[in-house]
Design a protein around this motif. Structure first.
Motif, PDB file in Angstrom:
ATOM      1  N   ALA A  95     -11.664 -34.502  17.108  1.00 18.24           N
ATOM      2  CA  ALA A  95     -10.077 -34.295  17.277  1.00 18.24           C
ATOM      3  C   ALA A  95     -10.082 -32.880  16.728  1.00 18.24           C
ATOM      4  CB  ALA A  95      -9.771 -35.608  16.952  1.00 18.24           C
ATOM      5  N   GLY A  96      -8.403 -32.591  17.092  1.00 19.47           N
ATOM      6  CA  GLY A  96      -7.994 -31.935  17.173  1.00 19.47           C
ATOM      7  C   GLY A  96      -7.991 -31.239  14.791  1.00 19.47           C
ATOM      8  N   VAL A  97      -7.659 -32.423  15.024  1.00 13.11           N
ATOM      9  CA  VAL A  97      -6.691 -33.031  13.503  1.00 13.11           C
ATOM     10  C   VAL A  97      -7.957 -33.141  12.635  1.00 13.11           C
ATOM     11  CG1 VAL A  97      -6.911 -35.320  13.482  1.00 13.11           C
ATOM     12  CG2 VAL A  97      -4.934 -33.793  12.036  1.00 13.11           C
ATOM     13  N   ARG A  98      -9.117 -33.187  13.106  1.00 12.94           N
ATOM     14  CA  ARG A  98     -10.314 -32.746  11.551  1.00 12.94           C
ATOM     15  C   ARG A  98     -11.162 -31.351  12.038  1.00 12.94           C
ATOM     16  NH1 ARG A  98     -11.546 -36.104   8.735  1.00 12.94           N
ATOM     17  NH2 ARG A  98     -14.034 -36.142   9.337  1.00 12.94           N
ATOM     18  N   THR A  99     -11.147 -30.783  13.631  1.00  6.38           N
ATOM     19  CA  THR A  99     -12.093 -29.418  13.406  1.00  6.38           C
ATOM     20  C   THR A  99     -10.602 -28.403  13.924  1.00  6.38           C
ATOM     21  OG1 THR A  99     -12.188 -30.509  16.100  1.00  6.38           O
ATOM     22  CG2 THR A  99     -13.521 -31.258  14.433  1.00  6.38           C
ATOM     23  N   GLY A 100      -9.945 -28.840  14.036  1.00  4.24           N
ATOM     24  CA  GLY A 100      -9.034 -27.396  14.801  1.00  4.24           C
ATOM     25  C   GLY A 100      -8.837 -26.631  13.882  1.00  4.24           C
ATOM     26  N   HIS A 125      -0.414 -33.161  16.659  1.00  2.00           N
ATOM     27  CA  HIS A 125       0.425 -32.861  17.949  1.00  2.00           C
ATOM     28  C   HIS A 125       2.004 -32.394  17.181  1.00  2.00           C
ATOM     29  CE1 HIS A 125      -2.420 -34.560  20.679  1.00  2.00           C
ATOM     30  NE2 HIS A 125      -3.016 -34.213  19.614  1.00  2.00           N
ATOM     31  N   ALA A 126       2.625 -33.255  16.389  1.00  5.50           N
ATOM     32  CA  ALA A 126       4.386 -33.010  16.693  1.00  5.50           C
ATOM     33  C   ALA A 126       4.412 -32.238  15.598  1.00  5.50           C
ATOM     34  CB  ALA A 126       4.837 -34.231  16.155  1.00  5.50           C
ATOM     35  N   LEU A 127       3.122 -31.974  13.983  1.00  9.61           N
ATOM     36  CA  LEU A 127       3.031 -30.950  13.272  1.00  9.61           C
ATOM     37  C   LEU A 127       3.344 -29.989  13.723  1.00  9.61           C
ATOM     38  CD1 LEU A 127       3.106 -29.814  10.032  1.00  9.61           C
ATOM     39  CD2 LEU A 127       0.632 -30.369  10.398  1.00  9.61           C
ATOM     40  N   TYR A 128       1.918 -30.107  14.269  1.00 15.52           N
ATOM     41  CA  TYR A 128       1.213 -28.177  14.704  1.00 15.52           C
ATOM     42  C   TYR A 128       2.274 -27.267  15.905  1.00 15.52           C
ATOM     43  CZ  TYR A 128      -1.763 -29.713  19.199  1.00 15.52           C
ATOM     44  OH  TYR A 128      -2.307 -30.271  19.702  1.00 15.52           O
ATOM     45  N   LEU A 147       8.941 -29.052  21.641  1.00 13.70           N
ATOM     46  CA  LEU A 147      10.175 -30.324  20.697  1.00 13.70           C
ATOM     47  C   LEU A 147      10.237 -31.427  20.946  1.00 13.70           C
ATOM     48  CD1 LEU A 147      13.271 -27.923  19.858  1.00 13.70           C
ATOM     49  CD2 LEU A 147      11.455 -28.992  17.864  1.00 13.70           C
ATOM     50  N   SER A 148      10.045 -31.182  22.209  1.00 14.60           N
ATOM     51  CA  SER A 148       9.850 -32.785  22.849  1.00 14.60           C
ATOM     52  C   SER A 148       8.474 -32.970  22.691  1.00 14.60           C
ATOM     53  CB  SER A 148       9.909 -32.872  24.688  1.00 14.60           C
ATOM     54  OG  SER A 148       9.134 -32.222  24.762  1.00 14.60           O
ATOM     55  N   THR A 149       7.322 -32.659  22.618  1.00 13.96           N
ATOM     56  CA  THR A 149       6.468 -32.654  21.416  1.00 13.96           C
ATOM     57  C   THR A 149       6.421 -33.643  20.706  1.00 13.96           C
ATOM     58  OG1 THR A 149       4.968 -31.568  22.995  1.00 13.96           O
ATOM     59  CG2 THR A 149       3.896 -32.713  21.055  1.00 13.96           C
ATOM     60  N   THR A 150       7.245 -32.766  19.405  1.00 11.70           N
ATOM     61  CA  THR A 150       7.008 -34.387  18.708  1.00 11.70           C
ATOM     62  C   THR A 150       8.248 -35.044  18.540  1.00 11.70           C
ATOM     63  OG1 THR A 150       9.700 -32.396  18.076  1.00 11.70           O
ATOM     64  CG2 THR A 150       7.409 -31.255  17.087  1.00 11.70           C
ATOM     65  N   HIS A 151       9.272 -35.038  19.360  1.00 14.81           N
ATOM     66  CA  HIS A 151       9.271 -36.483  19.550  1.00 14.81           C
ATOM     67  C   HIS A 151       9.133 -37.659  19.928  1.00 14.81           C
ATOM     68  CE1 HIS A 151      13.401 -35.261  16.945  1.00 14.81           C
ATOM     69  NE2 HIS A 151      13.462 -34.020  17.469  1.00 14.81           N
ATOM     70  N   LEU A 152       8.828 -37.223  21.574  1.00 11.94           N
ATOM     71  CA  LEU A 152       8.410 -38.167  22.031  1.00 11.94           C
ATOM     72  C   LEU A 152       6.807 -38.868  21.613  1.00 11.94           C
ATOM     73  CD1 LEU A 152       8.799 -36.931  25.577  1.00 11.94           C
ATOM     74  CD2 LEU A 152      10.299 -38.425  24.368  1.00 11.94           C
TER      75      LEU A 152
END
Length: 323
Positions: free
Chosen positions: A19-24, A118-121, A74-79
């Motif tokens: 996962a990106g949040v683990r290894t990115g 995903h929303a954060l980055y 931004l649509s990613t952060t919200h949706l």
């Protein structure tokens, strides 16, 4: 009997290693390294081909492409947080009214973590680009789009808001997103943008497989009456998910210097018909195959109901993708 998802490898079994949040890594924008690169391919911004937009100075068109990237980010952060995670949380916490294996609940928490990241980055990269370019990130909260989704779900499935949320998450996470597939390979685009979208695509490929399996688990647990209601709700849920939020487009055109009437005309000329049937079926083809696999189209009148909404039954889509 539902498949025992604990008996074979699942799409998120290697989440801790993949996962990106683990290894990115944090994608950083360095202006000097990206000289001459674009932020978003102009050919993927539909309204830049409109005659009124072609008359704008090149710097205004560049601003439009940057804000189009902002719109995606931004649509990613919200949706991700307001649609997908609204459904993932009750599944993870056992509040969805479904007797799901522990493995499914754990995977739902993994999805929840991914979507928050995903929303954060996405917001982080938008903020970095704004700092470098001086093109402000607009205050778009996508409230109208999210509210329209919510109202569509309530209208189609009255008295079953959680089922509507689960189906909306399945729809969103199994749609084919062209941006995630096309931009990473375009070397004219700034590397941090390409890298971030590639990171996102990798996670979303696993989410696609998770939600495909989850839909099968959900379907077998629905009562016959709820299956019939869900089947008839799906075409409108698909259309709602694929109907572009036009308020940010209009606002961006106005910021580029078009007057209100011209901006409205550009939006109407570009998006007035909504997604055509061909585009609709292309983006929803994995979901349509999934519906066929669980027997959605075997219910009385459902095939015809999908056809009335411009959607096929997945019979011409070939084998399921594992993006």
């Amino acid at each position: 009997m539902a498949r025992d998802v604990t008996a074979s490898p699942g799409p998120l079994d290697r989440w801790y290693e993949q996962a990106g949040v683990r290894t990115g890594v944090r994608r950083m924008f360095h202006e000097e390294a990206e000289h001459g690169k674009v932020f978003f391919p102009v050919e993927l911004v539909p309204y830049t081909g409109h005659e009124a937009v072609r008359l704008l100075p090149p710097e205004r068109v560049r601003e439009l492409t940057v804000r189009h990237l902002y719109q995606f980010l931004l649509s990613t952060t919200h949706l991700e947080t307001r649609v997908v995670n609204v459904a993932a949380e009750p599944v993870a916490n056992g509040r969805a009214g479904l007797d799901l294996p522990a493995a499914v609940r754990l995977d739902a928490f993994k999805v929840y973590c991914d979507e928050g990241y995903h929303a954060l980055y996405s917001l982080d990269l938008a903020d970095q680009i704004a700092g470098v370019t001086g093109i402000a990130v607009p205050d778009w909260d996508y409230g109208g789009f999210v509210q329209r989704l919510r109202e569509t779900g309530h209208e189609l499935l009255p008295g079953a808001p959680q089922l509507a949320e689960l189906l909306q998450a399945v729809v969103f996470e199994t749609l084919i997103t062209a941006v995630l597939n096309e931009v990473p390979g375009d070397r004219t685009v700034a590397a941090p943008v390409r890298d971030l979208l590639r990171d996102h695509a990798r996670d979303e490929g696993r989410h696609h497989r998770f939600f495909s399996l989850f839909f099968k688990e959900l379907w077998v647990r629905l009562s016959p009456s709820d299956r019939a209601r869900a089947a008839r709700a799906l075409p409108a849920l698909i259309r709602a998910a694929l109907t572009w939020d036009l308020a940010p487009v209009h606002a961006s055109l106005r910021l580029a210097g078009l007057d209100a009437d011209t901006a409205r005309q550009v939006v109407a000329d570009t998006y007035g018909g909504g997604p055509g049937d061909r585009r609709l079926n292309e983006m929803a083809r994995a979901l349509l195959r999934l519906c066929a696999a669980v027997g959605v189209f075997e219910l009385p009148g459902v095939r015809e109901h999908f056809a009335a909404h411009g959607l096929g039954d997945g019979s011409d889509a070939g084998h399921e993708e594992h993006a």
